[in-house]
Design an enzyme around this catalytic site. Structure first.
Site, short mmCIF file in Angstrom:
data_model
loop_
_atom_site.label_atom_id
_atom_site.label_comp_id
_atom_site.label_asym_id
_atom_site.label_seq_id
_atom_site.Cartn_x
_atom_site.Cartn_y
_atom_site.Cartn_z
N HIS A 14 0.44 89.21 -48.95
CA HIS A 14 0.47 90.35 -48.03
C HIS A 14 1.23 90.08 -46.73
O HIS A 14 1.45 90.99 -45.95
CB HIS A 14 -0.96 90.79 -47.69
CG HIS A 14 -1.69 89.88 -46.75
ND1 HIS A 14 -2.02 88.58 -47.07
CD2 HIS A 14 -2.14 90.07 -45.49
CE1 HIS A 14 -2.65 88.02 -46.06
NE2 HIS A 14 -2.73 88.89 -45.08
N ARG A 15 1.64 88.83 -46.50
CA ARG A 15 2.43 88.53 -45.31
C ARG A 15 3.93 88.43 -45.64
O ARG A 15 4.74 88.24 -44.75
CB ARG A 15 1.96 87.20 -44.70
CG ARG A 15 0.54 87.23 -44.14
CD ARG A 15 0.52 87.87 -42.77
NE ARG A 15 -0.80 87.82 -42.17
CZ ARG A 15 -1.27 86.79 -41.45
NH1 ARG A 15 -0.53 85.71 -41.29
NH2 ARG A 15 -2.48 86.85 -40.92
N GLY A 16 4.28 88.53 -46.91
CA GLY A 16 5.66 88.37 -47.32
C GLY A 16 6.48 89.62 -47.15
O GLY A 16 6.01 90.66 -46.69
N GLY A 19 5.07 92.19 -49.91
CA GLY A 19 3.63 92.34 -49.76
C GLY A 19 3.23 93.03 -48.47
O GLY A 19 2.36 93.90 -48.45
N TYR A 139 12.91 80.07 -62.43
CA TYR A 139 12.24 81.21 -61.79
C TYR A 139 12.20 82.39 -62.75
O TYR A 139 11.18 83.07 -62.90
CB TYR A 139 12.97 81.59 -60.50
CG TYR A 139 12.33 82.71 -59.73
CD1 TYR A 139 11.16 82.52 -59.02
CD2 TYR A 139 12.92 83.98 -59.71
CE1 TYR A 139 10.57 83.56 -58.30
CE2 TYR A 139 12.34 85.02 -58.99
CZ TYR A 139 11.17 84.80 -58.29
OH TYR A 139 10.60 85.83 -57.59
N HIS A 182 17.55 84.15 -49.01
CA HIS A 182 18.41 84.89 -49.91
C HIS A 182 19.71 85.26 -49.21
O HIS A 182 19.88 85.06 -48.01
CB HIS A 182 17.69 86.14 -50.42
CG HIS A 182 16.68 85.84 -51.47
ND1 HIS A 182 15.34 86.16 -51.33
CD2 HIS A 182 16.78 85.24 -52.68
CE1 HIS A 182 14.67 85.77 -52.42
NE2 HIS A 182 15.53 85.22 -53.24
#
Length: 393
Positions: A14-16, A19, A139, A182
């Site tokens: 939730h901190r990403g 999220g 990944y 990224h």
């Protein structure tokens, strides 16, 4: 299967980037019974810790947005970590969601699941048709396993787990650390720092480096050490060197758009809607009056539902259906930053997949389309980044 406003929803990660946007989107829609844990509070690779969390919280729905992520360099350096960490997270969260009778689960993957040379735009049916891109193979394999877990639990146990595969995401709370970010946030920071070097604005450079040190070099380091470290990442006075040829085509989706799509699917789309509700028997998740999972669903065990034939590729692509080259992206970034210097491309470095455009027709059929175009989004992200640096003064 609808979720009422009182449903407890656990947002993992939730901190990403995604999220946090999903959390905010749910709040805006009146879903306030939300649960989140930081990595320091709950290590999702620890099975016993995850089980204790589910025992204590008993969420009714789960959004699995937590993952171990990074760009080409990180994927190349930490191959074992990328497959192991993500597999552990997925197995623990999805497994405990099932054990605790979670009504609805949304799993977030990535469009890197598709073959390197998949026909463009990539449809969901392209999955597992030819080899993956080598630089992010681990990944991708982990994310394929995650979406197959969701699909297989639905077929065997009648659960309601849906997997969404977003294209390249960017937006507030993005990762700007040069070692593992990224392409877009890395590009924005590089161009920003090159501009500051040209302006000889060392106060701003040191503030930036203090906020996000690079290889242990912070704003407190010597000027020579800062210059040498930035040069390793292609950042010079009024010049930036980027990896590859600049020709690969990429699609980008604003993270708050992704959140809106995710919440739309969480609240409005069931597994039955994806495979065709007329085919999916009410003996599955819709059968129990109390919404409980039917764990004795023999009709679906092993995915063997003869009248349905083979059910696969039930995931949903989430994107814009539009693309641009990395070189064109660099031009948008330069314009947003106000950078008038030189941007070069180092063709000796890998490009990654030549093209990654997804087909979003399934998403459109399910009632959602994107809102933020890339030109506006790059401007917004740069404004967010610089405002964050200023707020740390």
């Amino acid at each position: 299967m609808s979720l009422d406003k009182q449903t407890k929803i656990y947002v993992a990660g939730h901190r990403g980037l995604v999220g946090s946007a999903i959390w905010n989107n749910l709040k805006q829609r009146g879903y306030n019974n939300l649960v989140g844990r930081t990595h320091s509070e709950l290590d999702l690779t620890d099975q016993l810790a995850v089980r204790r969390f589910f025992d204590e919280e008993r969420p009714g729905a789960v959004v699995l947005a937590a993952a171990f992520v990074g760009g080409i360099m990180a994927n190349s350096l930490y191959r074992a970590d990328f497959i192991m960490q993500n597999m552990l997270i997925q197995c623990n969260v999805i497994g405990e969601a099932y054990r605790h009778g979670v009504q609805k689960l949304l799993f977030l993957g990535s469009t890197c699941i598709y073959p390197k040379l998949a026909p463009q735009p990539m449809k969901e049916d392209s999955l597992l048709t030819s080899p993956l891109e080598y630089t992010n193979e681990e990944y991708a394999i982990a994310k394929i396993a995650g979406l197959k877990m969701c699909e297989s639990y639905n077929l065997q146990y009648g659960t309601n787990y849906i997997a969404v595969m977003p294209t390249n995401l960017y937006g507030p709370n993005d990762n700007f650390h040069l070692e593992n970010s990224h392409v877009m946030p890395a590009m924005i920071r590089k161009v920003h720092l090159a501009k500051l070097l040209h302006e000889d604005n060392w106060q701003a450079i040191r503030q930036d480096m203090d906020l996000r040190p690079v290889e242990g070099i912070s704003g407190k380091s010597s000027q020579d050490d800062i210059l040498a470290t930035l040069a390793k990442y292609g950042i010079y006075r009024n010049k930036v060197v980027l990896w590859g040829t600049g020709t690969p085509l990429r699609e980008f989706l604003w993270s708050e758009d992704m959140a809106d799509a995710s919440v739309h699917i969480l609240l409005n789309v069931d597994f039955a809607d994806i495979i065709g509700i007329e085919k999916y028997s009410s003996v599955h998740y819709g059968a129990a009056a109390d919404g409980a999972v039917n764990r004795d669903n023999s009709a679906g065990r092993g995915g063997a539902i003869p009248q349905l034939g083979e059910i696969r590729n039930c995931h949903i692509n989430v994107g814009t259906g539009k693309e641009l080259t990395i070189r064109q992206l660099s031009e948008l970034v330069a314009k947003a930053v106000g950078f008038e210097g030189v941007i070069e491309f180092d063709a000796s470095k890998p490009d990654g997949t030549p093209r990654k455009l997804i087909d979003v027709s399934k998403l459109h059929r399910l009632g959602w389309t994107h809102k933020v175009e890339i030109e506006d989004g790059v401007q917004r992200l740069y404004q967010w980044y610089t405002s964050l640096v200023k707020s740390e003064k």
